[in-house]
Design an enzyme around this catalytic site. Sequence first.
Site, short mmCIF file in Angstrom:
data_model
loop_
_atom_site.label_atom_id
_atom_site.label_comp_id
_atom_site.label_asym_id
_atom_site.label_seq_id
_atom_site.Cartn_x
_atom_site.Cartn_y
_atom_site.Cartn_z
N HIS A 1 34.00 70.46 41.43
CA HIS A 1 33.13 69.73 40.50
C HIS A 1 32.01 69.06 41.31
O HIS A 1 31.97 69.20 42.55
CB HIS A 1 33.90 68.71 39.67
CG HIS A 1 34.58 67.62 40.46
ND1 HIS A 1 35.50 67.86 41.45
CD2 HIS A 1 34.45 66.26 40.39
CE1 HIS A 1 35.93 66.72 41.95
NE2 HIS A 1 35.29 65.73 41.34
N HIS B 1 31.08 65.75 41.75
CA HIS B 1 31.11 64.37 42.19
C HIS B 1 30.78 64.32 43.68
O HIS B 1 31.13 65.24 44.44
CB HIS B 1 32.46 63.74 41.88
CG HIS B 1 32.64 63.45 40.41
ND1 HIS B 1 33.84 63.06 39.86
CD2 HIS B 1 31.76 63.51 39.37
CE1 HIS B 1 33.69 62.89 38.55
NE2 HIS B 1 32.44 63.16 38.23
N ASP C 1 31.63 63.14 46.50
CA ASP C 1 32.51 63.25 47.67
C ASP C 1 33.01 64.68 47.87
O ASP C 1 33.72 64.94 48.84
CB ASP C 1 33.69 62.29 47.55
CG ASP C 1 34.51 62.52 46.29
OD1 ASP C 1 33.90 62.65 45.21
OD2 ASP C 1 35.76 62.54 46.36
N HIS C 2 32.63 65.61 46.99
CA HIS C 2 33.16 66.97 47.07
C HIS C 2 32.13 68.03 47.43
O HIS C 2 32.49 69.03 48.05
CB HIS C 2 33.81 67.35 45.72
CG HIS C 2 35.08 66.65 45.44
ND1 HIS C 2 36.33 67.21 45.65
CD2 HIS C 2 35.32 65.39 44.99
CE1 HIS C 2 37.28 66.33 45.32
NE2 HIS C 2 36.67 65.22 44.92
#
Length: 439
Positions: free
Chosen positions: A228, A230, A232-233
């Site tokens: 996804h 977000h 931090d990914h």
Amino acid sequence: SLGAVLEAEGLRLDLAGIHYVAHWVTPIGAPRRYDTRFFVGAAPEHQPLAHDGSEVVASEWVVPSDALARLEAGELSMLPPTRESLQWLAGFATAADALAAAAAMEEIPRWEPRFVTELDGSTRIVLDDTGTVGQTPQSWKKSAGAPPPGTVRDPGELVPGKPVRLSPLVQRVLAPNPSVMTGTGTNTYLVGSTELAVIDPGPDDPAHVDAIIAAAAGAPIRWILLTHTHPDHWPGAAPLAARTGAEVLAWEARDGLAIDEPLADGDVIRGAGFTLRAIHTPGHASNHLCFLLEEAALLFTGDHVMHGSTVVIFPPDGSVGDYLSSLRGLLAHEPPIHALAPGHGLVFPDPPPVIQAIVDHRLARERKIADALRGAGEPVTVDDLLPAAYGDVDPRRLPIARGSLWAHLRHLVDQGQATTTGYDDLEAGLWQASDDHVV
């Protein structure tokens, strides 16, 4: 071919003297695998030996017990099917006894060994959860067929930048971004052996990108998969793609993420020796995907399931209803999922109770919110309701819980348990229990 010779000569094979005794399938994880049936039969007296000099380079007649003794002494080496076959044969005094036992078999055992990576990084092959190959001296042990849970083993090590091997097909590299939201940090996974897919390359951190490439150990990284968008990914995707030429794949291009191709539910990425299937799991985010490694029944869950933390659901992109539906979909998945590799924390080896506990926790929290809403007796804001609904939460996490409370209130409205003047307004919405709703 043998079939052509038989047809040309008008011959028919006499199969009365041989018996089907075992079915072996080589372990999941190797790029090339075999699915083989084993038979037993009595050779004619004075049968001469012949070998092809390529696949078989030497041959001799040997009594099974003698061969096993030479194996124990280190004079011979054997693959698991050979060793197990000899242990079975060694339980009989004569060839006739072995043939009689084979003829009486009503169910043919199916063996499918699996690789297990130990805590020291070494790999061994096992036939079940309790021991090594070769523990059935006189009878075949019935195998369930598919590899049991445990194909992936987590040594419990979470050190930023240090690759941890979870199975012959999977490594984990922890990003150096610990926080209240990310826990110990974001997990990046490398899947494959001779060519690789990277799942969630994490933040745009040069040291982390270096660690991912180092873990690849020269194997080409072909795909970068995002669960996804977000922050931090996904930001590490661009620098990793620039250095490797890998394709970037995700549900959609959004929030600054540029992709080469979108992925839909059920789409498959096939690499050498592995298959990853995308599963759309909205809830935490509307564009959230999990990836199922079919060879190990291992699900990479991103933020759909996390270790040691409740998943945050923040509307309008997040939805409690979608989240619960996605979780129930995983519980009903066929074939069953054997393990969960989350975006934060350690591997879960037994998914059903983990997933059911998340569903139960969410529903219990929602009942508490509904009770608090009814107890208020008048329209209230999210901030009015927060102390009663999340009084058991660490005060430092209340700003995070505030978003989840809003998500649950929206779900109560969707179910007819509440009404609101501001469904899409966290700051100004007023919420109250439905007058005509019976719980």
